[in-house]
Design an enzyme around this catalytic site. Structure first.
Site, PDB file in Angstrom:
ATOM      1  N   SER A   1      -4.185   5.527   9.408  1.00 10.27           N
ATOM      2  CA  SER A   1      -5.124   6.263  10.255  1.00 10.27           C
ATOM      3  C   SER A   1      -5.574   5.519  11.502  1.00 10.27           C
ATOM      4  O   SER A   1      -6.276   6.094  12.335  1.00 10.27           O
ATOM      5  CB  SER A   1      -6.367   6.671   9.445  1.00 10.27           C
ATOM      6  OG  SER A   1      -6.132   7.874   8.770  1.00 10.27           O
TER       7      SER A   1
ATOM      8  N   LYS B   1      -5.036   7.239  14.723  1.00 11.07           N
ATOM      9  CA  LYS B   1      -5.991   8.220  15.255  1.00 11.07           C
ATOM     10  C   LYS B   1      -6.659   7.717  16.533  1.00 11.07           C
ATOM     11  O   LYS B   1      -7.200   8.510  17.310  1.00 11.07           O
ATOM     12  CB  LYS B   1      -7.047   8.561  14.200  1.00 11.07           C
ATOM     13  CG  LYS B   1      -6.530   9.414  13.043  1.00 11.07           C
ATOM     14  CD  LYS B   1      -7.665   9.764  12.082  1.00 11.07           C
ATOM     15  CE  LYS B   1      -7.233  10.766  11.024  1.00 11.07           C
ATOM     16  NZ  LYS B   1      -6.370  10.200   9.991  1.00 11.07           N
TER      17      LYS B   1
ATOM     18  N   SER C   1     -12.198  10.227   8.732  1.00  9.85           N
ATOM     19  CA  SER C   1     -10.750  10.133   8.934  1.00  9.85           C
ATOM     20  C   SER C   1     -10.079  11.436   8.511  1.00  9.85           C
ATOM     21  O   SER C   1      -9.004  11.439   7.901  1.00  9.85           O
ATOM     22  CB  SER C   1     -10.164   8.960   8.133  1.00  9.85           C
ATOM     23  OG  SER C   1      -8.937   8.550   8.665  1.00  9.85           O
TER      24      SER C   1
END
Length: 502
Positions: free
Chosen positions: A126, A129, A184
């Site tokens: 993640s 991101k 997330s």
């Protein structure tokens, strides 16, 4: 992103295909969405063999470490061993650093203070991101509301971490971004991606953004960082993403938020919207002194990843740790590197540098597109030869005749009419309307001459118009009929009669 999440996962639902429209001869084709399949576990690369990184063979250059002769940020950053250049009195690096790749740098100057395998391509989880936010966050006002369609929550990978978005309910953009940074939430990423034009479009734009930032180790396959074959990044690239993002006040605000209220479901009985608390999954936020953010990640295949930023005594440091031996160690090792970095200020030589974003070429310096030569038909009009039917060409012929008549009426009626200008023709001899670059300019501000005491006939100056009459109407009718006969002959419909009402 955490693929094993405390949030309840939702099954992926089939999205509804969007309809594509066509106007005249211009057709807008929509690209097919990329397929998002569940990843298959693959062995992790060894620090000494960057070419064995996940994603090798997925595309040209994917999963391969940068060539030592052209390492972004400096040649030493391409080496596999720990790189540090201490001066006299410099503190020693932490003794236990198990991360397969890590880097610590000064955010302001871009100086890399120490690193290991900085350009080793590894699954980012993640932390990718951050690149998603660098790409999409500036595009939407934070107060904008968006109603979530069911198709926007489709194609979520199994076990995805979710913030808990409900379909057919409105959400503000700022709530969606809190879902991205704090929880997330892959569902929030997918909704924002659809607002941005779809998953495939967002992935392509993220790759373009990575290229502009000179993040050459990064290959984007999914916007949220979910494990996909060939999707990799590096400690160096993730640090570039964090540095670029922190220059955006909204990015900085979201990644520094510890808790927030998130909109929930709608109570059908009361009609009231519920809300619930979400907390940032960054375990250093609020615990490490001066920590700003930025993003953590974890998947079963990728292991733990973390990029953080901390400020102390007016100095901001960036740190990235990827794939330590134990998941929980990612925070301990990041904190230890930050402690060392603040203590080593002015006591080490930089071993590399964080590069700046490449500047786009000046649009004014770009060569102007060459105009088509006079008499050459644009491609769209050439294609219209096949796209329009007899009825359409009859309408074009009639419209051409009207335009020619209007231009002629502006000249004095006491002078003979000029010859009808020759029209460009399509293959086969069919006339088409003139292009704007050589069409006659109609100056309606010039009134037609009239005999004193009589009213003007035909077209007048701006402010009024009279009906077409007399010999002008007959000439126009004959000309239009001639064009219609040419049209019927062009399309092989000699037996049909086109009627022109007047």
């Amino acid at each position: 992103m955490q693929q094993r999440s405390p949030h309840v996962s939702r099954r992926a639902r089939a999205g509804r295909p969007a309809a594509a429209g066509a106007v005249a001869v211009l057709v807008l084709a929509a690209g097919a969405p990329a397929a998002f399949s569940a990843p298959s576990p693959s062995p992790s690369p060894s620090p000494s063999a960057a070419s064995a990184a996940p994603g090798a063979g997925a595309g040209a250059g994917a999963g391969a470490a940068q060539d030592a002769a052209a390492v972004v940020g400096g040649e030493r950053l391409g080496r596999p061993a720990v790189q540090v250049a201490p001066r006299t009195g410099a503190p020693e690096l932490p003794t236990v650093l198990t991360g397969r790749s890590w880097l610590i740098a000064d955010a302001a100057t871009g100086e890399v203070l120490a690193a290991r395998n900085a350009h080793l391509p590894l699954p980012p989880a993640s932390t990718l991101k951050m690149l998603f936010a660098d790409t999409v966050l500036p595009k939407f006002d934070r107060t904008l509301e968006h109603r979530v369609a069911p198709a926007e929550l489709a194609a979520l990978g199994a076990g995805s971490s979710l913030v808990g978005i409900k379909e057919n309910l409105p959400y503000r953009v700022e709530d969606l971004w809190r879902g991205v940074f704090l929880a997330s939430g892959n569902d929030a990423v997918h909704v924002l991606s659809h607002m941005n034009g779809g998953l495939a479009r967002t992935v392509a734009q993220m790759q373009e953004r990575a290229t502009a930032l000179q993040a050459r180790d990064t290959r984007v396959v999914s916007p949220e960082g979910y494990d996909q074959d060939g999707q990799v990044s590096s400690a160096y690239d993730l640090t570039l993403f964090a540095r670029a993002g922190l220059r955006n006040p909204d990015f900085r605000s979201y990644c520094a938020t510890r808790t927030a209220r998130f909109p929930g479901a709608l109570d059908k009985t009361t009609g009231q919207r519920s809300a619930f608390d979400i907390a940032n999954t960054d375990r250093l936020l609020g615990k490490y002194p001066g920590l700003i953010g930025v993003k953590n990640g974890y998947t079963t295949n990728a292991g733990a990843t973390f990029t953080g930023a901390a400020e102390r005594d007016g100095r901001t440091l960036l740190v990235t740790v990827m794939h330590p031996e134990q998941q929980s160690k990612v925070y301990d090792e990041a904190a230890a590197l930050l402690d060392w970095g603040f203590a080593a200020a002015g006591k080490v030589e930089p071993v590399g540098r964080l590069v700046e974003e490449e500047t786009a070429p000046d649009a004014s310096a770009a060569p102007a597109a060459e105009a088509p030569a006079s008499g050459v038909l644009p491609h769209a009009i050439q294609q219209a030869d096949h796209a329009l039917g007899p009825t359409g060409w009859t309408a074009l012929a009639f419209g051409t005749a009207l335009a020619l008549w209007a231009a002629g009426r502006l000249r004095t009626r006491r002078r003979p009419h000029p010859a009808t200008p020759a029209l460009p023709v399509l293959p086969g001899g069919l006339p088409v309307p003139p292009r704007p670059d050589y069409a006659p300019h109609i100056a309606y501000s010039v009134p037609a001459r009239t005999t004193p005491g009589t009213a003007p006939r035909g077209a007048t100056a701006v402010g009024g118009a009279t009906a077409v009459g007399g010999s002008t109407r007959r000439r126009l009718t004959r000309h239009a009929r001639s064009l219609a006969r040419t049209t019927r002959a062009r399309f092989g419909r000699s037996g049909a009669r086109a009627r022109i009402r007047h």
